[in-house]
Scaffold this motif. Sequence first.
Motif, PDB file in Angstrom:
ATOM      1  N   TYR A  53      -3.042  15.758  -1.575  1.00  0.00           N
ATOM      2  CA  TYR A  53      -2.155  14.580  -1.195  1.00  0.00           C
ATOM      3  C   TYR A  53      -1.928  14.322  -0.028  1.00  0.00           C
ATOM      4  O   TYR A  53      -2.041  13.252   0.679  1.00  0.00           O
ATOM      5  N   LEU A  54      -1.389  15.458   0.646  1.00  0.00           N
ATOM      6  CA  LEU A  54      -1.157  15.416   2.300  1.00  0.00           C
ATOM      7  C   LEU A  54      -2.308  15.050   2.919  1.00  0.00           C
ATOM      8  O   LEU A  54      -2.369  14.517   3.885  1.00  0.00           O
ATOM      9  N   GLY A  56       0.807  -1.151  -0.127  1.00  0.00           N
ATOM     10  CA  GLY A  56       0.024  -0.017  -0.080  1.00  0.00           C
ATOM     11  C   GLY A  56       0.726   1.225   0.080  1.00  0.00           C
ATOM     12  O   GLY A  56       0.544   2.315  -0.734  1.00  0.00           O
ATOM     13  N   LEU A  57       1.954   1.230   0.874  1.00  0.00           N
ATOM     14  CA  LEU A  57       2.910   2.508   0.717  1.00  0.00           C
ATOM     15  C   LEU A  57       3.506   2.491  -0.400  1.00  0.00           C
ATOM     16  O   LEU A  57       3.723   3.639  -1.123  1.00  0.00           O
ATOM     17  N   LEU A  58       3.866   1.307  -0.988  1.00  0.00           N
ATOM     18  CA  LEU A  58       4.945   1.566  -2.388  1.00  0.00           C
ATOM     19  C   LEU A  58       3.776   2.112  -3.385  1.00  0.00           C
ATOM     20  O   LEU A  58       4.241   3.106  -4.088  1.00  0.00           O
ATOM     21  N   VAL A  59       2.707   1.622  -3.565  1.00  0.00           N
ATOM     22  CA  VAL A  59       1.494   2.022  -4.529  1.00  0.00           C
ATOM     23  C   VAL A  59       1.271   3.444  -4.440  1.00  0.00           C
ATOM     24  O   VAL A  59       1.318   4.224  -5.403  1.00  0.00           O
ATOM     25  N   SER A  60       0.912   3.879  -3.266  1.00  0.00           N
ATOM     26  CA  SER A  60       0.302   5.169  -3.092  1.00  0.00           C
ATOM     27  C   SER A  60       1.606   6.254  -3.274  1.00  0.00           C
ATOM     28  O   SER A  60       1.406   7.411  -3.892  1.00  0.00           O
ATOM     29  N   SER A  61       2.710   5.886  -2.643  1.00  0.00           N
ATOM     30  CA  SER A  61       4.000   6.844  -2.701  1.00  0.00           C
ATOM     31  C   SER A  61       4.378   7.086  -4.101  1.00  0.00           C
ATOM     32  O   SER A  61       4.565   8.007  -4.621  1.00  0.00           O
ATOM     33  N   GLY A  72       2.130   6.411   2.615  1.00  0.00           N
ATOM     34  CA  GLY A  72       2.869   6.683   1.513  1.00  0.00           C
ATOM     35  C   GLY A  72       2.417   7.936   0.719  1.00  0.00           C
ATOM     36  O   GLY A  72       3.304   8.748   0.163  1.00  0.00           O
ATOM     37  N   MET A  73       1.288   8.425   1.116  1.00  0.00           N
ATOM     38  CA  MET A  73       0.756   9.803   0.350  1.00  0.00           C
ATOM     39  C   MET A  73       1.223  10.983   1.288  1.00  0.00           C
ATOM     40  O   MET A  73       1.476  12.067   0.646  1.00  0.00           O
TER      41      MET A  73
END
Length: 534
Positions: A347-348, A326-331, A386-387
């Motif tokens: 996005y913040l 989830g972190l990888l995709v959103s980042s 991630g975002m």
Amino acid sequence: MTATQAPQEAPPTGMTNRQILQAMSGLMAGMFVAILAGTVVANALPTIIADLEASQSSYTWVVTAELLAMTATVPLWGKLSDLFDKKLLLQLSLGMFVVGSLLAGFSHDVELLILSRVVQGIGAGGLTALAQVVMAAIIPPRRLGKYAGIFGAVFAIGTVAGPLVGGVLVDTSWLGWRWCFFIGVPFALLAIALLQRTLRLPAVARREVKIDFLGAFLIVAGVCALLIWVTLAGNEFDWASWQTAALTGAGVLLLVAAVFVEARTAEPVIPLGIFRNRTVTLTTVASLLVGVAMFGGTVFLSQYFQVSLGKSPTVAGLMSLPMILGLLVSSTVAGQVISKTGVWKRYLVAGAVIMTVGLGLLSTIDADTSFTLLSAYMAVLGIGVGMLMQNLVLAAQNDVPASELGAATSVLSFFRSMGGTIGTSVLGAILANRVASEMTKGLDAAGIPAGGDGGGENSVPDMSTLPEPVRQIVEHAYGVATADLFLIATPCALLALLTVVFIKEKPLKTTSGMERLAEEAATAKETDKTAVGS
């Protein structure tokens, strides 16, 4: 003229994507090492603590020692980066990491292990402070989002590979947990070599510099006093005790003295003037809260997987995949979109909202929570983080002069690390007390003498040696206690959301830190000529 305003050789007008990727190769290898140091031991810690016959307090200290050293030294590394060769400092921090890793691998008692984690933390502090400073120096903010996705990918790979590798090493009899520390050494040496070959930064003009040793000492001593207090309070001594009064009093006095010194020295470790910038102040507060919520809440997940859910170290590593993916995709996606559109605040805000929801969902888990539901909750948390996390740095770097990039970046890293240390320490103490309370309650209800089969209320139990009735009590205790940690972390995430809402969105700059610094130096030179001429 300050060190950050010193004239420099004119940098290139811009770097191609290939040149940037080459320059980032050693940087990313170094960050991978730093991430690996924290994650590779995550699933091994229960085994390490049991093997060294240490307590739950020691479990927390092994994690906290690195965070404490990293937190205290980040501003020092950031200041040094404004005065000396950034590449050399990066290599020095990697060298310290190698020394700490070797000491940790050869540790035969928990005291030496904790000391080695301090050395690793000092090295990690350098990597944390310098990596993002160098990225901002060579990449314009408008293009930085794209490369932040690469940064997020390295973060995700290191976080995913670490627990998996650590679990395999622990489960492999002819290797064992010591290799969790040895395995990072070759990667660190590779990073040193890559930095030497690929990283090219303009030379800083040589001049006499003054390092604020008094300010540095006061900051480190004050922060350490307060963090040691939150680590030991509620465990080694009561929250309301003379030890609490001594440590908090000393910490506050030292930090007040540090503010007094920093406000009057020519080259402070933390320039107080940067807090006049609204964006820097708000992103700093948000970073502190994200550190408390994210690191404080998730550092004990591996223990929950192994103790409460009864999984092996290898399986526990696999169970963390949803959050990391989830972190990888959103980042990556958010970074690409930000680079394309130049719009970043939404996005913040979205990241802070999603992170708060994820922590709230994780506060409902227990020893009977299904893996499907747990995976969904972790994925939500990963998407939010991630975002949010990396884009806080982008917002701050975009809104400060190039001469203050190092200071602003290191301040954000400092407060995020401090938040993580505070969260880990306080929530670790809460976890220990909650587990002890739940185990005592369960053992009393079952008519089992406390401490007889559980290995003591303050120790991490070896689940394989426990009889079934006691095992169920321990699993329940750790499930309830872990959920409580996420419940406590949720308000911190909500406060981070409120802080992010007040950040003012500004257009992303299209020139790199090196280019902006050259422009600022040229402007200052012209101003000086005009002043002399008049």
